[in-house]
Design a protein around this motif. Sequence first.
Motif, PDB file in Angstrom:
ATOM      1  N   ILE A 187      -6.154  -3.514   7.272  1.00 60.46           N
ATOM      2  CA  ILE A 187      -4.726  -3.602   6.960  1.00 60.46           C
ATOM      3  C   ILE A 187      -4.161  -2.197   6.813  1.00 60.46           C
ATOM      4  CG2 ILE A 187      -3.051  -4.252   5.179  1.00 60.46           C
ATOM      5  CD1 ILE A 187      -4.756  -6.708   4.602  1.00 60.46           C
ATOM      6  N   VAL A 188      -3.120  -1.891   7.576  1.00 59.57           N
ATOM      7  CA  VAL A 188      -2.427  -0.607   7.462  1.00 59.57           C
ATOM      8  C   VAL A 188      -1.108  -0.868   6.738  1.00 59.57           C
ATOM      9  CG1 VAL A 188      -1.405   1.348   8.692  1.00 59.57           C
ATOM     10  CG2 VAL A 188      -3.461   0.224   9.599  1.00 59.57           C
ATOM     11  N   PRO A 189      -1.010  -0.499   5.455  1.00 56.68           N
ATOM     12  CA  PRO A 189       0.244  -0.719   4.729  1.00 56.68           C
ATOM     13  C   PRO A 189       1.310   0.261   5.214  1.00 56.68           C
ATOM     14  CG  PRO A 189      -1.281   0.541   3.381  1.00 56.68           C
ATOM     15  CD  PRO A 189      -2.030   0.180   4.632  1.00 56.68           C
ATOM     16  N   PHE A 190       2.550  -0.183   5.245  1.00 51.23           N
ATOM     17  CA  PHE A 190       3.618   0.728   5.615  1.00 51.23           C
ATOM     18  C   PHE A 190       4.862   0.453   4.775  1.00 51.23           C
ATOM     19  CE2 PHE A 190       4.580  -2.852   8.465  1.00 51.23           C
ATOM     20  CZ  PHE A 190       5.971  -2.952   8.367  1.00 51.23           C
ATOM     21  N   ALA A 191       5.691   1.487   4.666  1.00 48.32           N
ATOM     22  CA  ALA A 191       6.947   1.377   3.933  1.00 48.32           C
ATOM     23  C   ALA A 191       8.090   1.758   4.858  1.00 48.32           C
ATOM     24  CB  ALA A 191       6.936   2.279   2.703  1.00 48.32           C
ATOM     25  N   PHE A 192       9.111   0.928   4.871  1.00 47.57           N
ATOM     26  CA  PHE A 192      10.317   1.182   5.653  1.00 47.57           C
ATOM     27  C   PHE A 192      11.425   1.516   4.661  1.00 47.57           C
ATOM     28  CE2 PHE A 192      14.232  -0.548   7.677  1.00 47.57           C
ATOM     29  CZ  PHE A 192      14.277   0.294   8.768  1.00 47.57           C
TER      30      PHE A 192
END
Length: 287
Positions: A187-192
């Motif tokens: 899982i690659v967490p990301f923030a927009f």
Amino acid sequence: MVTPRMIPASLIPLPTDPDIAARVDAIELPFNRHGVDPFGVDKRELAKLYTLIGWFYRRYFDVSVFGQHNVPARGRGMLVGNHSGGVALDAVMVIASAFFDLDPPRLAQGMAEKFIQRVPFLAWFTSRIGQLTGLPEHCIRLLEDDRLLMVFPEGARGTAKLYRERDSLVGFGTGFVRLALQTGTPIVPFAFVGGGEAIPTITNLYKPGKLLGIPYLPVTPYLAPLPLPVSLQLLYGEPIELSGSPSDSDDVIAGHVNTVKDRIASLLSQGRSVREGRLSPEEIDFG
């Protein structure tokens, strides 16, 4: 009556950028001699899509991306992040990022809301660019084929956030964790960051939305749910490798969900600090 399958690509009058067409050719998917892969993704439609969103991505929003090295260059991966911005602006920017900022370029494939399948042309087009109906079996097939899956665990509740709730997180679903455990997917967490400013929603109209067959209609101060030309930030965190079984208890799964959610919250906070000039990109903690 015209059905989605009866609409040829030639009827969409959008010229494609030759450089973008070359990058589409570099996407490592098993396209046949007609330029279509086993999931129905069409190279011609991808080239048109990226030509269209490329200008918005690079010029209109001038998206800043950090940590793209955390996204696997090949093999299966699950991009998991926050929803923001009234409509699925975040998904479009992640799709653009995976294409323009990764080498080789990758197609980020998400699970489209089911109401889209009731809109003939939209249903046809989303499937041609790799965005499938949000069913577990579709997710499993994509990951087992070593694709890049994009997931927003907040669902429609995430895009329904108001301006005052921007950069916050609402409840996460748990299905993505069981899916990652079942398929052995990192899982690659990301923030927009910035979607709340791009589409500053002050309220959502649910009854008119239902009449139109959509979850709600976002209302902005200028009435139309059209994005403003603001800068956006996208931060990718270090991959999270989960251990366990997809049949683990709800409590165990909830613990994994909280781990991912906390990482996204940290990236959101740092992204806001970078946006406001309180943190330099070199100081971002991706882990």
